[in-house]
Design a protein around this motif. Structure first.
Motif, mmCIF file in Angstrom:
data_model
loop_
_atom_site.group_PDB
_atom_site.id
_atom_site.type_symbol
_atom_site.label_atom_id
_atom_site.label_comp_id
_atom_site.label_asym_id
_atom_site.label_seq_id
_atom_site.Cartn_x
_atom_site.Cartn_y
_atom_site.Cartn_z
ATOM 1 N N GLU A 17 0.827 -1.213 0.000
ATOM 2 C CA GLU A 17 0.000 0.000 0.000
ATOM 3 C C GLU A 17 0.857 1.257 0.000
ATOM 4 O O GLU A 17 0.563 2.212 -0.726
ATOM 5 C CB GLU A 17 -0.927 -0.002 1.214
ATOM 6 N N VAL A 18 1.909 1.272 0.785
ATOM 7 C CA VAL A 18 2.795 2.438 0.840
ATOM 8 C C VAL A 18 3.467 2.647 -0.510
ATOM 9 O O VAL A 18 3.537 3.764 -1.020
ATOM 10 C CB VAL A 18 3.850 2.280 1.972
ATOM 11 N N VAL A 19 3.936 1.562 -1.096
ATOM 12 C CA VAL A 19 4.594 1.642 -2.397
ATOM 13 C C VAL A 19 3.608 2.142 -3.451
ATOM 14 O O VAL A 19 3.928 3.035 -4.243
ATOM 15 C CB VAL A 19 5.200 0.267 -2.773
ATOM 16 N N ALA A 20 2.412 1.597 -3.469
ATOM 17 C CA ALA A 20 1.405 2.007 -4.459
ATOM 18 C C ALA A 20 1.014 3.473 -4.293
ATOM 19 O O ALA A 20 0.935 4.217 -5.274
ATOM 20 C CB ALA A 20 0.171 1.109 -4.348
ATOM 21 N N ARG A 21 0.780 3.904 -3.078
ATOM 22 C CA ARG A 21 0.351 5.291 -2.838
ATOM 23 C C ARG A 21 1.450 6.304 -3.120
ATOM 24 O O ARG A 21 1.171 7.435 -3.502
ATOM 25 C CB ARG A 21 -0.128 5.464 -1.403
ATOM 26 N N SER A 22 2.682 5.914 -2.915
ATOM 27 C CA SER A 22 3.798 6.849 -3.097
ATOM 28 C C SER A 22 4.330 6.869 -4.520
ATOM 29 O O SER A 22 5.001 7.821 -4.916
ATOM 30 C CB SER A 22 4.938 6.494 -2.147
ATOM 31 N N GLY A 23 4.064 5.796 -5.267
ATOM 32 C CA GLY A 23 4.633 5.688 -6.605
ATOM 33 C C GLY A 23 6.098 5.286 -6.580
ATOM 34 O O GLY A 23 6.780 5.321 -7.592
ATOM 35 N N ALA A 24 6.587 4.907 -5.420
ATOM 36 C CA ALA A 24 7.988 4.502 -5.253
ATOM 37 C C ALA A 24 8.098 2.987 -5.413
ATOM 38 O O ALA A 24 7.101 2.287 -5.516
ATOM 39 C CB ALA A 24 8.490 4.924 -3.878
ATOM 40 N N VAL A 56 4.246 7.434 3.274
ATOM 41 C CA VAL A 56 3.871 7.723 1.887
ATOM 42 C C VAL A 56 4.492 9.043 1.448
ATOM 43 O O VAL A 56 5.111 9.134 0.379
ATOM 44 C CB VAL A 56 2.332 7.749 1.724
ATOM 45 N N SER A 57 4.362 10.076 2.286
ATOM 46 C CA SER A 57 4.940 11.387 1.956
ATOM 47 C C SER A 57 6.455 11.317 1.856
ATOM 48 O O SER A 57 7.059 11.914 0.959
ATOM 49 C CB SER A 57 4.565 12.423 3.018
ATOM 50 N N THR A 58 7.069 10.570 2.753
ATOM 51 C CA THR A 58 8.524 10.434 2.737
ATOM 52 C C THR A 58 8.993 9.741 1.466
ATOM 53 O O THR A 58 9.958 10.173 0.828
ATOM 54 C CB THR A 58 9.007 9.671 3.982
#
Length: 152
Positions: A17-24, A56-58
């Motif tokens: 989820e973090v990867v998907a939301r951040s695009g990283a 996510v912001s980071t």
């Protein structure tokens, strides 16, 4: 405007989820963890590692910084400045200008390499014979010098 690092920390997100939301990428997430950029934003739970919204912001920040050519340690330094509400903008500007200078040097080096390859390719007949000034140049043989004299 509220600082992006002041987001709600209640939600717990999986790595995916973090990867998907951040695009990283997951690799960038691991890199950020190893640099300590995600300290206090993650914890291990029964169903795996979970992150709060600040992660996510980071990761977005790190992804964008990398896209602008900043090296990993510069990303960490910029991130620390981003989190510091009392930072001096000249510190950020200094880092950006140093990176811009480095990129300018790299662009110059790449342009030189491009010109050399184009000149070598021009020297190569590109036919069925084995003679090749490109390979000669790579081997430190006559290659380039011979081409200039031959084609004048």
């Amino acid at each position: 405007m509220e600082h992006p690092m002041a987001l709600v920390v209640g939600a717990r997100l999986s790595v995916a989820e973090v990867v998907a939301r951040s695009g990283a990428s997951a690799q960038l997430l691991r890199d950020c963890e190893s640099l300590g950029l995600l300290d206090g934003m993650a914890r291990n739970e029964e169903d795996g590692r979970r992150y709060d919204e600040r992660a996510v912001s980071t990761l977005r920040f790190a992804r964008r910084a990398h896209a602008l050519g900043f090296e990993t340690l510069e990303v960490a330094e910029l991130h620390a400045l981003w989190r510091d509400g009392h930072r001096a903008s000249f510190d950020v500007k200094r880092i950006a200008l140093e990176r811009a200078d480095d990129l300018a040097q790299r662009i110059e080096q790449l342009a030189h390499m491009q010109r050399l390859l184009e000149r070598l390719a021009h020297c190569c007949d590109g036919d069925g014979r084995p003679e090749c000034p490109i390979l000669d140049e790579l081997a430190g043989l006559e290659g380039f010098a011979g081409c200039e004299a031959r084609r004048g």
